[in-house]
Motif scaffolding. Structure first.
Motif, PDB file in Angstrom:
ATOM      1  N   TYR A  17      36.258  35.337  37.917  1.00  0.00           N
ATOM      2  CA  TYR A  17      37.030  35.444  36.693  1.00  0.00           C
ATOM      3  C   TYR A  17      37.542  34.084  36.228  1.00  0.00           C
ATOM      4  CZ  TYR A  17      40.808  35.572  40.132  1.00  0.00           C
ATOM      5  OH  TYR A  17      41.632  35.321  41.196  1.00  0.00           O
ATOM      6  N   SER A  18      37.085  32.970  36.829  1.00  0.00           N
ATOM      7  CA  SER A  18      37.479  31.651  36.353  1.00  0.00           C
ATOM      8  C   SER A  18      36.767  31.372  35.040  1.00  0.00           C
ATOM      9  CB  SER A  18      37.111  30.588  37.388  1.00  0.00           C
ATOM     10  OG  SER A  18      35.724  30.537  37.553  1.00  0.00           O
ATOM     11  N   CYS A  19      37.321  30.487  34.232  1.00  0.00           N
ATOM     12  CA  CYS A  19      36.753  30.275  32.902  1.00  0.00           C
ATOM     13  C   CYS A  19      36.593  28.791  32.606  1.00  0.00           C
ATOM     14  CB  CYS A  19      37.601  30.950  31.836  1.00  0.00           C
ATOM     15  SG  CYS A  19      39.333  30.455  31.841  1.00  0.00           S
ATOM     16  N   VAL A  22      33.777  44.259  30.751  1.00  0.00           N
ATOM     17  CA  VAL A  22      35.119  43.974  31.253  1.00  0.00           C
ATOM     18  C   VAL A  22      36.108  44.143  30.100  1.00  0.00           C
ATOM     19  CG1 VAL A  22      36.606  42.346  32.469  1.00  0.00           C
ATOM     20  CG2 VAL A  22      34.134  42.250  32.804  1.00  0.00           C
ATOM     21  N   MET A  23      37.258  44.785  30.367  1.00  0.00           N
ATOM     22  CA  MET A  23      38.262  44.986  29.331  1.00  0.00           C
ATOM     23  C   MET A  23      39.676  44.790  29.855  1.00  0.00           C
ATOM     24  SD  MET A  23      36.908  48.329  27.292  1.00  0.00           S
ATOM     25  CE  MET A  23      36.397  49.092  28.807  1.00  0.00           C
ATOM     26  N   LEU A  26      28.907  35.133  33.751  1.00  0.00           N
ATOM     27  CA  LEU A  26      29.121  34.850  32.340  1.00  0.00           C
ATOM     28  C   LEU A  26      30.121  35.823  31.732  1.00  0.00           C
ATOM     29  CD1 LEU A  26      28.422  33.385  29.725  1.00  0.00           C
ATOM     30  CD2 LEU A  26      26.399  34.845  29.510  1.00  0.00           C
ATOM     31  N   CYS A  27      30.004  37.093  32.054  1.00  0.00           N
ATOM     32  CA  CYS A  27      30.908  38.103  31.488  1.00  0.00           C
ATOM     33  C   CYS A  27      32.354  37.824  31.872  1.00  0.00           C
ATOM     34  CB  CYS A  27      30.474  39.490  31.948  1.00  0.00           C
ATOM     35  SG  CYS A  27      31.251  40.860  31.045  1.00  0.00           S
ATOM     36  N   PHE A  28      32.589  37.522  33.144  1.00  0.00           N
ATOM     37  CA  PHE A  28      33.953  37.277  33.595  1.00  0.00           C
ATOM     38  C   PHE A  28      34.495  35.949  33.075  1.00  0.00           C
ATOM     39  CE2 PHE A  28      33.161  40.897  36.130  1.00  0.00           C
ATOM     40  CZ  PHE A  28      34.386  41.375  36.566  1.00  0.00           C
ATOM     41  N   GLU A  29      33.632  34.945  32.961  1.00  0.00           N
ATOM     42  CA  GLU A  29      34.080  33.659  32.417  1.00  0.00           C
ATOM     43  C   GLU A  29      34.408  33.776  30.930  1.00  0.00           C
ATOM     44  OE1 GLU A  29      31.267  30.604  33.382  1.00  0.00           O
ATOM     45  OE2 GLU A  29      31.394  31.020  35.536  1.00  0.00           O
TER      46      GLU A  29
END
Length: 367
Positions: free
Chosen positions: A16-18, A331-332, A359-362
């Motif tokens: 979940y890091s961005c 993810v929401m 990619l989705c979590f970032e």
């Protein structure tokens, strides 16, 4: 790999890091002029997409403060182009489990079943050693059932590995081979056979095929006209699934385990379902998001939905999926009405598929 795919990778719990990746190579023809996504988002997309083979498509829905915008890319000739593909259909793999659990929540609120009820009475066969399984433990992966049934020879070289696993084989497994591994308190153990069994049981209770129950109780209600089970039922353009090498592959048919991962959908349809999660008065969807089992201080599960704490402490619900020709992630953050949905024809049978989860979590962390 044989037992790790289909249809979720638990590693997504950690992603979940961005960090802002910078474009290192100008092999990128994304056109931001006609979209509202930020350059940093485009760069993240490029960094994760450049590893995929030609003819790979990714469809995105970005939800920010309850507003949706769509974006899409396709890789051709080693170049990434912007495309409009929000109405293109993809297999969504294990995100199907969320819909199966939503159907369960609907039945619970209509007093057709209770979460703590065993499913055993709905079968003519006796379960091995009289073992009981409840609806709730099928929906939150604490039934003790394994990832795959022991009488399914899951071979990734098979173009459609589930298609012959019919109801007779499922019931034979229940009565002759089933061996639950849970302890007295229940333990989380991700199970495709469990979710498939849940879908099959709900179909028996509803006295309709699972796809018909989905259509009448979920897709019509949430404005999802292009979602279905079975490639033959798709009414919009179905993106060709690909092998890890980029070769066309056959669509999967999960037969009696359909509730575990058989749905085909679009990011446009899934965004409607996501927006419905933000409605406070929807009791069915609220029930699916109610914690039923806790794995750690930051990770838990409701009915179908996995939950975790985001990087700033916000509550995220999520699920991902993968089949032989596709990978997906959703993810929401229901409190802030944010979300990211990605559908792709990246095969779940190859290592690069992890880039879809990353990619989705970032992207979610960057909202």
């Amino acid at each position: 790999m044989k037992n790790s795919i289909l249809f979720i990778l638990p590693i997504a719990l950690l992603l979940y890091s961005c960090g802002n990746s910078q474009t290192k190579t100008p092999v990128n023809n994304q056109d931001l002029a006609e979209t509202n996504i930020a350059k940093s988002q485009s760069e993240l997309i490029f960094e994760h997409t450049k590893v995929f083979p030609d003819n790979t498509q990714l469809a995105f829905a970005f939800i920010e403060n309850g507003k949706v915008k769509f974006y899409g890319v396709e890789k051709r000739n080693d170049t990434i182009f912007t495309v409009q593909n929000q109405q293109n259909a993809f297999e969504i793999g294990s995100i199907t489990k969320v819909f199966t659990s939503t159907l369960l929540a609907d039945f619970v609120l209509e007093n057709k079943v209770e979460l703590e009820d065993p499913i055993n009475p709905f079968y003519d066969v006796e379960f091995k050693n009289g073992q009981e399984i409840t609806f709730k433990t099928l929906a939150n992966h604490t039934s003790g059932l394994p990832r795959m049934p022991s009488n399914l020879d899951f071979d990734i070289s098979n173009l459609d590995p589930f298609s012959s696993y019919d109801v007779d084989q499922l019931e034979y497994y229940l009565s002759n081979e089933m061996d639950l591994s849970f302890d007295e308190d229940g333990t989380y153990e991700y199970s495709n056979v469990g979710a498939g069994l849940l879908g099959h049981t709900l179909s028996k209770i509803g006295k309709q095929p699972l796809n018909q129950l989905f259509q009448e109780r979920i897709f019509l209600k949430y404005n999802m006209p292009n979602s279905t089970i079975g490639s033959e039922n798709v009414s919009v353009f179905l993106v060709q699934g690909q092998s890890p090498e980029g070769k066309p592959v056959q669509n999967w048919n999960l037969a009696s385990l359909s509730g575990a991962g058989d749905l085909i959908s679009t990011v446009e349809d899934l965004s409607e379902f996501a927006l419905a999660q933000f409605e406070n008065d929807n009791k069915t969807l609220a029930l699916t998001r109610t914690v039923t089992h806790t794995m750690s201080e930051t990770s838990s599960i409701g009915l179908g939905w996995h939950m975790r704490k985001g990087p700033s402490g916000e509550n995220w619900i999520w699920h991902n999926g993968g089949t032989g020709g596709y990978t997906s992630c959703m993810v929401m953050d229901t409190d802030n009405k944010n979300g990211v949905i990605i559908l792709s024809n990246v095969s779940a049978l190859g290592d690069p598929m992890i880039h879809i989860d990353e990619l989705c979590f970032e992207l979610m962390g960057a909202l």
